[in-house]
Design a protein around this motif. Structure first.
Motif, PDB file in Angstrom:
ATOM      1  N   SER A  70     -27.714 -43.661  12.910  1.00  0.00           N
ATOM      2  CA  SER A  70     -26.616 -44.469  12.381  1.00  0.00           C
ATOM      3  C   SER A  70     -27.078 -45.349  11.231  1.00  0.00           C
ATOM      4  CB  SER A  70     -26.015 -45.332  13.484  1.00  0.00           C
ATOM      5  OG  SER A  70     -25.315 -44.535  14.422  1.00  0.00           O
ATOM      6  N   LEU A  73     -27.167 -43.280   8.157  1.00  0.00           N
ATOM      7  CA  LEU A  73     -25.809 -42.986   7.709  1.00  0.00           C
ATOM      8  C   LEU A  73     -25.163 -44.213   7.071  1.00  0.00           C
ATOM      9  CD1 LEU A  73     -24.525 -40.856  10.730  1.00  0.00           C
ATOM     10  CD2 LEU A  73     -24.991 -40.025   8.414  1.00  0.00           C
ATOM     11  N   LEU A 167     -20.618 -40.832  10.710  1.00  0.00           N
ATOM     12  CA  LEU A 167     -20.825 -42.230  11.098  1.00  0.00           C
ATOM     13  C   LEU A 167     -19.854 -42.637  12.195  1.00  0.00           C
ATOM     14  CD1 LEU A 167     -22.371 -44.859  10.512  1.00  0.00           C
ATOM     15  CD2 LEU A 167     -20.576 -45.443   8.867  1.00  0.00           C
ATOM     16  N   SER A 170     -21.394 -41.452  15.441  1.00  0.00           N
ATOM     17  CA  SER A 170     -22.851 -41.518  15.532  1.00  0.00           C
ATOM     18  C   SER A 170     -23.396 -42.390  16.653  1.00  0.00           C
ATOM     19  CB  SER A 170     -23.431 -42.012  14.193  1.00  0.00           C
ATOM     20  OG  SER A 170     -23.008 -43.348  13.942  1.00  0.00           O
ATOM     21  N   ARG A 179     -19.827 -50.584  11.875  1.00  0.00           N
ATOM     22  CA  ARG A 179     -20.774 -49.798  11.091  1.00  0.00           C
ATOM     23  C   ARG A 179     -20.243 -49.597   9.671  1.00  0.00           C
ATOM     24  NH1 ARG A 179     -20.678 -46.974  16.057  1.00  0.00           N
ATOM     25  NH2 ARG A 179     -19.583 -45.177  15.174  1.00  0.00           N
ATOM     26  N   SER A 183     -21.900 -50.782   6.054  1.00  0.00           N
ATOM     27  CA  SER A 183     -21.999 -49.866   4.912  1.00  0.00           C
ATOM     28  C   SER A 183     -21.465 -50.503   3.637  1.00  0.00           C
ATOM     29  CB  SER A 183     -21.223 -48.572   5.193  1.00  0.00           C
ATOM     30  OG  SER A 183     -21.877 -47.773   6.150  1.00  0.00           O
TER      31      SER A 183
END
Length: 282
Positions: A70, A73, A167, A170, A179, A183
């Motif tokens: 993760s 990603l 993602l 993940s 997540r 990002s």
């Protein structure tokens, strides 16, 4: 409670809401393009979205708590977010939006062709592709630099679909939206040196700053968050087919809000897209 209700909605609803907000962004960007260079507008969109995600989700422990896959990603998607939006704005500064949108759809078409597993979805893909082609009126004429940016944006958009879907699945121990928020923070770090100087022209003008925040919310925060909800229920192939709703929604907004009257060819294109979406087998 609101989050659980959102997750129970069919993925088609996410696409429609995402498309509406996705095309509100350009209405804010018009104000910015008049006074801020292209790279500055891209910078403001990403950085504004990152700050909003950070304040909303407070995901700072997510990165350390998630697994190694993760983390990779998250970093990769952050870099793609930054470069994809950067190349998109440069592309539309050289070429008509319809041309850029048509080129951008080539990537999802490729994903769908490789991934679909049955004849029904191939037929759906054919209908949606034809509809997008007719609706966006792609013309292979214009500035060569613009096409370079447009095809780069297409490649990055395709990578976004594949990485964002991975993602989403993940790590069950952390939330996909958190997540995504991390990002976007990596995206802001990536784009920071690329457009800071141009974006700084807006720092002393509150109206331009508000417009930049509006672009970040409507073009990044809401659509990308809804994408995560949709991707949790759809394969990359079906998601790629349903991307066809974006240019169709742009047409509807133009008709309802701007009073732009439909042409016969546009109605045929919309019918083709709707047929494709209706016959898609999930």
């Amino acid at each position: 409670m609101l989050s659980s209700k959102l997750q129970r909605l069919p993925p088609h609803v996410y696409f429609v809401i995402s498309a509406i907000f996705h095309y509100l962004g350009p209405s804010f960007a018009v104000l910015l393009f008049a006074k801020i260079p292209v790279d500055g507008v891209a910078w403001m969109r990403i950085v504004a979205a990152a700050l909003i995600f950070a304040a909303w989700r407070r995901p700072f422990r997510t990165f350390s708590n998630t697994n190694k896959n993760s983390k990779l990603l998250i970093i990769g998607l952050g870099i793609i977010f930054a470069l994809m939006n950067y190349s998109f704005y440069f592309a539309i500064s050289y070429l008509p939006l319809g041309t850029v949108a048509g080129i951008e759809f080539l990537g999802p078409i490729a994903v769908a062709i490789v991934s679909v597993k049955n004849v029904r979805n191939y037929i759906a893909l054919a209908f949606t592709s034809l509809g997008v082609y007719l609706l966006t009126d792609v013309r292979l004429e214009g500035d060569a630099v613009g096409f370079m940016w447009a095809f780069l944006n297409m490649l990055l958009f395709t990578a976004y679909i594949l990485l964002a879907h991975r993602l989403t699945m993940s790590d069950p121990k952390t939330k996909a939206i958190d997540r995504l928020a991390i990002s976007m923070l990596f995206a802001s770090v990536t784009i920071f040196p690329l457009g800071f100087k141009s974006a700084s022209l807006a720092f002393t003008e509150p109206l331009l700053l508000l417009a930049g925040i509006g672009v970040g919310i409507s073009s990044s925060v809401i659509p990308y968050a809804l994408d995560q909800l949709a991707m949790a229920k759809l394969s990359p192939a079906i998601y790629s087919i349903m991307i066809a709703i974006l240019p169709a929604m742009a047409f509807f907004i133009g008709f309802l809000v701007l009073g732009q009257q439909p042409q016969i060819l546009e109605l045929i294109a919309l019918a083709s897209i709707i047929i494709g979406l209706l016959i898609t087998k999930r």
